[in-house]
Motif scaffolding. Sequence first.
Motif, PDB file in Angstrom:
ATOM      1  N   ALA A  73       0.805  -1.237   0.000  1.00 39.93           N
ATOM      2  CA  ALA A  73       0.000   0.000   0.000  1.00 39.93           C
ATOM      3  C   ALA A  73       0.829   1.274   0.000  1.00 39.93           C
ATOM      4  O   ALA A  73       0.395   2.306   0.517  1.00 39.93           O
ATOM      5  CB  ALA A  73      -1.000   0.009   1.154  1.00 39.93           C
ATOM      6  N   ASN A  74       2.047   1.209  -0.586  1.00 39.69           N
ATOM      7  CA  ASN A  74       2.873   2.404  -0.815  1.00 39.69           C
ATOM      8  C   ASN A  74       2.948   3.338   0.402  1.00 39.69           C
ATOM      9  O   ASN A  74       2.694   4.540   0.309  1.00 39.69           O
ATOM     10  CB  ASN A  74       2.383   3.192  -2.033  1.00 39.69           C
ATOM     11  CG  ASN A  74       0.872   3.361  -2.122  1.00 39.69           C
ATOM     12  OD1 ASN A  74       0.201   2.505  -2.689  1.00 39.69           O
ATOM     13  ND2 ASN A  74       0.341   4.429  -1.543  1.00 39.69           N
ATOM     14  N   GLY A 108      -5.411  -4.118  -2.556  1.00 43.26           N
ATOM     15  CA  GLY A 108      -5.808  -5.119  -1.578  1.00 43.26           C
ATOM     16  C   GLY A 108      -5.454  -4.734  -0.159  1.00 43.26           C
ATOM     17  O   GLY A 108      -6.201  -5.039   0.777  1.00 43.26           O
ATOM     18  N   GLY A 109      -4.328  -4.078   0.027  1.00 41.10           N
ATOM     19  CA  GLY A 109      -3.917  -3.653   1.360  1.00 41.10           C
ATOM     20  C   GLY A 109      -4.862  -2.618   1.936  1.00 41.10           C
ATOM     21  O   GLY A 109      -5.239  -2.675   3.118  1.00 41.10           O
ATOM     22  N   VAL A 110      -5.275  -1.675   1.104  1.00 42.44           N
ATOM     23  CA  VAL A 110      -6.219  -0.655   1.553  1.00 42.44           C
ATOM     24  C   VAL A 110      -7.572  -1.281   1.859  1.00 42.44           C
ATOM     25  O   VAL A 110      -8.205  -0.967   2.878  1.00 42.44           O
ATOM     26  CB  VAL A 110      -6.358   0.462   0.489  1.00 42.44           C
ATOM     27  CG1 VAL A 110      -7.483   1.424   0.861  1.00 42.44           C
ATOM     28  CG2 VAL A 110      -5.037   1.219   0.349  1.00 42.44           C
ATOM     29  N   ALA A 111      -8.008  -2.199   0.993  1.00 43.18           N
ATOM     30  CA  ALA A 111      -9.279  -2.884   1.229  1.00 43.18           C
ATOM     31  C   ALA A 111      -9.244  -3.659   2.540  1.00 43.18           C
ATOM     32  O   ALA A 111     -10.203  -3.643   3.318  1.00 43.18           O
ATOM     33  CB  ALA A 111      -9.598  -3.816   0.062  1.00 43.18           C
ATOM     34  N   ASP A 123      -1.283  -7.292   9.776  1.00 39.41           N
ATOM     35  CA  ASP A 123      -2.245  -6.455  10.509  1.00 39.41           C
ATOM     36  C   ASP A 123      -1.554  -5.258  11.156  1.00 39.41           C
ATOM     37  O   ASP A 123      -2.134  -4.170  11.252  1.00 39.41           O
ATOM     38  CB  ASP A 123      -2.959  -7.270  11.587  1.00 39.41           C
ATOM     39  CG  ASP A 123      -3.826  -8.381  11.000  1.00 39.41           C
ATOM     40  OD1 ASP A 123      -4.343  -8.188   9.885  1.00 39.41           O
ATOM     41  OD2 ASP A 123      -3.961  -9.430  11.642  1.00 39.41           O
ATOM     42  N   ASN A 124      -0.325  -5.457  11.610  1.00 44.24           N
ATOM     43  CA  ASN A 124       0.420  -4.354  12.242  1.00 44.24           C
ATOM     44  C   ASN A 124       0.756  -3.266  11.233  1.00 44.24           C
ATOM     45  O   ASN A 124       0.763  -2.075  11.570  1.00 44.24           O
ATOM     46  CB  ASN A 124       1.706  -4.902  12.878  1.00 44.24           C
ATOM     47  CG  ASN A 124       1.410  -5.959  13.920  1.00 44.24           C
ATOM     48  OD1 ASN A 124       0.969  -5.655  15.018  1.00 44.24           O
ATOM     49  ND2 ASN A 124       1.624  -7.226  13.568  1.00 44.24           N
ATOM     50  N   TRP A 125       1.021  -3.665   9.997  1.00 43.62           N
ATOM     51  CA  TRP A 125       1.308  -2.705   8.932  1.00 43.62           C
ATOM     52  C   TRP A 125       0.032  -1.974   8.518  1.00 43.62           C
ATOM     53  O   TRP A 125       0.033  -0.766   8.289  1.00 43.62           O
ATOM     54  CB  TRP A 125       1.917  -3.440   7.741  1.00 43.62           C
ATOM     55  CG  TRP A 125       2.388  -2.555   6.627  1.00 43.62           C
ATOM     56  CD1 TRP A 125       1.756  -2.344   5.438  1.00 43.62           C
ATOM     57  CD2 TRP A 125       3.583  -1.773   6.589  1.00 43.62           C
ATOM     58  NE1 TRP A 125       2.486  -1.476   4.657  1.00 43.62           N
ATOM     59  CE2 TRP A 125       3.619  -1.124   5.335  1.00 43.62           C
ATOM     60  CE3 TRP A 125       4.629  -1.579   7.480  1.00 43.62           C
ATOM     61  CZ2 TRP A 125       4.655  -0.273   4.968  1.00 43.62           C
ATOM     62  CZ3 TRP A 125       5.669  -0.729   7.111  1.00 43.62           C
ATOM     63  CH2 TRP A 125       5.671  -0.090   5.874  1.00 43.62           C
ATOM     64  N   LEU A 126      -1.076  -2.731   8.457  1.00 44.64           N
ATOM     65  CA  LEU A 126      -2.346  -2.143   8.041  1.00 44.64           C
ATOM     66  C   LEU A 126      -2.852  -1.093   9.024  1.00 44.64           C
ATOM     67  O   LEU A 126      -3.671  -0.235   8.657  1.00 44.64           O
ATOM     68  CB  LEU A 126      -3.404  -3.236   7.865  1.00 44.64           C
ATOM     69  CG  LEU A 126      -3.146  -4.271   6.768  1.00 44.64           C
ATOM     70  CD1 LEU A 126      -4.278  -5.284   6.716  1.00 44.64           C
ATOM     71  CD2 LEU A 126      -2.961  -3.610   5.406  1.00 44.64           C
TER      72      LEU A 126
END
Length: 215
Positions: A73-74, A108-111, A123-126
């Motif tokens: 997710a840049n 997908g990461g943003v979703a 999950d920690n990155w999200l």
Amino acid sequence: MGNQALEKSFNEILEGNKDWVDFVSKDESGRFQQLAKGQSPEILWIGCADSRVPANEITGRKPGEVFVHRNIANMCVHSDMSMLSVLDYAVNVLKIKHIIVAGHYGCGGVAASLSRKQFGIIDNWLCHIKDVYRLHSQEIDSIKDEEKRVDRLVELNVKEQVFNLCTTSIVQNAWKNGQDLAVHGMVINIGTGELVDQNCTFDSNNDLDNVFAYQ
């Protein structure tokens, strides 16, 4: 290698490299010989790790013209030493002139960040993207279509990451020292290939809050 399917796909990688070697050997422009001596790109691309968003092809640039960092997710996280190391090298050694933070619609990461599901260590990155949602929750929650909600958060996330990048000591010191450097936010439409400018370009700290702008 015992697994025949894996062996076949690995051999395809090697065969693909042979085709590339053949292409390089027949190129008479001398560009590959020049690239072997060093690089002098003007662009740092911070993009998503998604396999569908190759920086060189999207920008119409040749090998050696784009310095690239990619993650889920840049994201431009102030404590991410990998991103900061790439940024420092690009700005202070390569003296790049443009940094492009590039998201893409349907990320997908943003979703995943908009859901309450657990996916593992990611999950920690999200959580960094969830923080962007938290800042803009009223707007995001007002959008009923799920795809459009994701795409709007993609755009907002790019803008927040541009801001994060501009407030790093690396970019701040470059501007303080009079270095020509612009930071841009873009979103890729994978279906059309278009880079959609998010109109959040910074080339100095003049538009940042005083608390972020180094003297």
